[in-house]
Design a protein around this motif. Structure first.
Motif, PDB file in Angstrom:
ATOM      1  N   ALA A  96       0.849  -1.193   0.000  1.00 16.05           N
ATOM      2  CA  ALA A  96       0.000   0.000   0.000  1.00 16.05           C
ATOM      3  C   ALA A  96       0.883   1.241   0.000  1.00 16.05           C
ATOM      4  CB  ALA A  96      -0.906   0.003   1.229  1.00 16.05           C
ATOM      5  N   GLN A  97       0.478   2.267  -0.720  1.00 14.33           N
ATOM      6  CA  GLN A  97       1.312   3.467  -0.815  1.00 14.33           C
ATOM      7  C   GLN A  97       1.537   4.120   0.547  1.00 14.33           C
ATOM      8  OE1 GLN A  97       1.407   6.027  -4.196  1.00 14.33           O
ATOM      9  NE2 GLN A  97      -0.314   4.975  -5.172  1.00 14.33           N
ATOM     10  N   ASP A  98       0.569   4.030   1.436  1.00 15.62           N
ATOM     11  CA  ASP A  98       0.716   4.634   2.762  1.00 15.62           C
ATOM     12  C   ASP A  98       1.806   3.958   3.594  1.00 15.62           C
ATOM     13  OD1 ASP A  98      -1.300   6.397   2.172  1.00 15.62           O
ATOM     14  OD2 ASP A  98      -2.848   5.322   3.298  1.00 15.62           O
ATOM     15  N   ASP A  99       2.176   2.734   3.223  1.00 15.68           N
ATOM     16  CA  ASP A  99       3.159   1.980   4.005  1.00 15.68           C
ATOM     17  C   ASP A  99       4.567   2.040   3.419  1.00 15.68           C
ATOM     18  OD1 ASP A  99       1.121   1.141   5.721  1.00 15.68           O
ATOM     19  OD2 ASP A  99       0.669  -0.612   4.475  1.00 15.68           O
ATOM     20  N   MET A 100       4.728   2.686   2.272  1.00 15.94           N
ATOM     21  CA  MET A 100       6.004   2.620   1.557  1.00 15.94           C
ATOM     22  C   MET A 100       7.166   3.220   2.341  1.00 15.94           C
ATOM     23  SD  MET A 100       4.909   3.441  -2.368  1.00 15.94           S
ATOM     24  CE  MET A 100       3.948   2.268  -3.331  1.00 15.94           C
ATOM     25  N   ASP A 101       6.990   4.413   2.872  1.00 15.10           N
ATOM     26  CA  ASP A 101       8.099   5.073   3.565  1.00 15.10           C
ATOM     27  C   ASP A 101       8.549   4.277   4.786  1.00 15.10           C
ATOM     28  OD1 ASP A 101       8.297   7.160   1.780  1.00 15.10           O
ATOM     29  OD2 ASP A 101       6.985   8.498   2.914  1.00 15.10           O
ATOM     30  N   GLU A 102       7.591   3.756   5.537  1.00 13.38           N
ATOM     31  CA  GLU A 102       7.939   2.967   6.721  1.00 13.38           C
ATOM     32  C   GLU A 102       8.710   1.708   6.328  1.00 13.38           C
ATOM     33  OE1 GLU A 102       5.781   0.690  10.497  1.00 13.38           O
ATOM     34  OE2 GLU A 102       4.586   1.871   9.081  1.00 13.38           O
ATOM     35  N   LEU A 103       8.271   1.048   5.265  1.00 12.65           N
ATOM     36  CA  LEU A 103       8.954  -0.160   4.808  1.00 12.65           C
ATOM     37  C   LEU A 103      10.376   0.149   4.344  1.00 12.65           C
ATOM     38  CD1 LEU A 103       6.190  -2.088   2.841  1.00 12.65           C
ATOM     39  CD2 LEU A 103       7.567  -3.003   4.711  1.00 12.65           C
ATOM     40  N   ARG A 104      10.541   1.218   3.584  1.00  7.76           N
ATOM     41  CA  ARG A 104      11.884   1.581   3.118  1.00  7.76           C
ATOM     42  C   ARG A 104      12.823   1.817   4.302  1.00  7.76           C
ATOM     43  NH1 ARG A 104       8.962   5.422  -0.221  1.00  7.76           N
ATOM     44  NH2 ARG A 104       8.563   4.500  -2.264  1.00  7.76           N
ATOM     45  N   GLY A 105      12.320   2.521   5.302  1.00  2.00           N
ATOM     46  CA  GLY A 105      13.146   2.806   6.467  1.00  2.00           C
ATOM     47  C   GLY A 105      13.528   1.549   7.222  1.00  2.00           C
ATOM     48  N   GLY A 106      12.572   0.634   7.377  1.00  6.02           N
ATOM     49  CA  GLY A 106      12.853  -0.611   8.082  1.00  6.02           C
ATOM     50  C   GLY A 106      13.859  -1.475   7.354  1.00  6.02           C
ATOM     51  N   LEU A 107      13.735  -1.553   6.036  1.00  7.83           N
ATOM     52  CA  LEU A 107      14.680  -2.343   5.240  1.00  7.83           C
ATOM     53  C   LEU A 107      16.087  -1.771   5.334  1.00  7.83           C
ATOM     54  CD1 LEU A 107      12.506  -2.935   2.039  1.00  7.83           C
ATOM     55  CD2 LEU A 107      13.077  -4.624   3.794  1.00  7.83           C
ATOM     56  N   LEU A 108      16.191  -0.453   5.266  1.00 10.53           N
ATOM     57  CA  LEU A 108      17.498   0.196   5.350  1.00 10.53           C
ATOM     58  C   LEU A 108      18.147  -0.049   6.707  1.00 10.53           C
ATOM     59  CD1 LEU A 108      19.558   2.088   3.997  1.00 10.53           C
ATOM     60  CD2 LEU A 108      18.293   4.013   4.981  1.00 10.53           C
ATOM     61  N   GLU A 109      17.354   0.011   7.752  1.00  6.28           N
ATOM     62  CA  GLU A 109      17.890  -0.206   9.099  1.00  6.28           C
ATOM     63  C   GLU A 109      18.427  -1.626   9.252  1.00  6.28           C
ATOM     64  OE1 GLU A 109      16.417   0.035  13.779  1.00  6.28           O
ATOM     65  OE2 GLU A 109      15.116   0.744  12.154  1.00  6.28           O
ATOM     66  N   ILE A 110      17.710  -2.607   8.723  1.00  5.69           N
ATOM     67  CA  ILE A 110      18.152  -3.998   8.836  1.00  5.69           C
ATOM     68  C   ILE A 110      19.401  -4.247   7.999  1.00  5.69           C
ATOM     69  CG2 ILE A 110      17.545  -6.398   8.328  1.00  5.69           C
ATOM     70  CD1 ILE A 110      14.599  -5.581   8.914  1.00  5.69           C
TER      71      ILE A 110
END
Length: 226
Positions: free
Chosen positions: A51-65
């Motif tokens: 979902a577009q509303d979740d994109m920024d949060e997902l990108r941040g989580g992936l980068l952190e991991i």
């Protein structure tokens, strides 16, 4: 936004024109090999619906991991630290609400030496399913973002496969395919992650074949074919 400067405007404009969820696509395969003819052949195409509303949060989580702006699951699994990061990333995906869809061709025809026929069959099944939507899982997808291949002739083949579906009225005319790089959109790490995990269930017995179990409950399988 997770984009590389070079392709930021293209990806961002595609999002502005899209109202529904977005599907991110990548593949994994083992083509026929006249030398290693004993190897199992397969082709699989994976989509992760976001979902577009979740994109920024997902990108941040992936980068952190990942701890880096570069990620490729096959490379990561070569080291103990990379394997832990892969497990963490799969767990992060499993904790979310994203649906994963896999179109899997169990074997590749021996005469399909470059596996392009298998790729076409998998893409057609996957694109049709995504564009149609699935009650309770995702609304009809308008935008498919595919990790682009390096050679232009292969990218042209992927565009042709998509246009064929539109011409045959198998997907709506407003269903768009955008080919780009993970450096332009970090969310392409997701289908790479799932494809690699499922691939290991076929090719490995070293414990990494169990990684797919982390996300298996949210995966929907398709049988590839015309």
């Amino acid at each position: 936004m997770g984009f590389s400067d070079r392709k930021a405007s293209i990806v961002a404009e595609a999002y502005r024109r899209t109202k529904s969820h977005v599907a991110y696509l990548d593949e994994s395969y083992q083509a026929p090999d006249p030398i290693g003819h004993h190897r199992k052949t397969f082709y699989l195409f994976t989509a992760v619906v976001v979902a577009q509303d979740d994109m920024d949060e997902l990108r941040g989580g992936l980068l952190e991991i990942a701890g880096s702006t570069h990620w490729h699951t096959t490379e990561a699994l070569l080291t103990a630290g990379g394997r832990r990061a892969t497990e963490d990333m799969l767990g992060y995906l499993a904790d979310g609400k994203e649906t994963c869809v896999i179109a899997h061709q169990v074997s590749v025809d021996p005469v399909d030496h470059d596996a392009e026929d298998a790729r076409r069959a998998c893409y057609r099944s996957l694109a049709e399913e995504l564009a149609a939507g699935r009650a309770g899982s995702w609304s009809p997808i308008e935008l498919l973002i595919l990790e682009e291949r390096n050679q232009r002739n292969f990218r042209n083949k992927d565009d042709k496969n998509h246009k064929e579906l539109i011409r045959e009225n198998r997907i709506p005319r407003n269903t768009r395919l955008l080919q780009t790089s993970p450096s332009a959109e970090r969310l392409l790490w997701l289908p790479d992650l799932v494809s690699s995990a499922f691939r290991r269930t076929i090719t490995h017995t070293d414990g990494t074949n169990e990684l797919f179990e982390i996300v298996k409950p949210q995966v929907y399988f398709l049988e590839a074919g015309d």
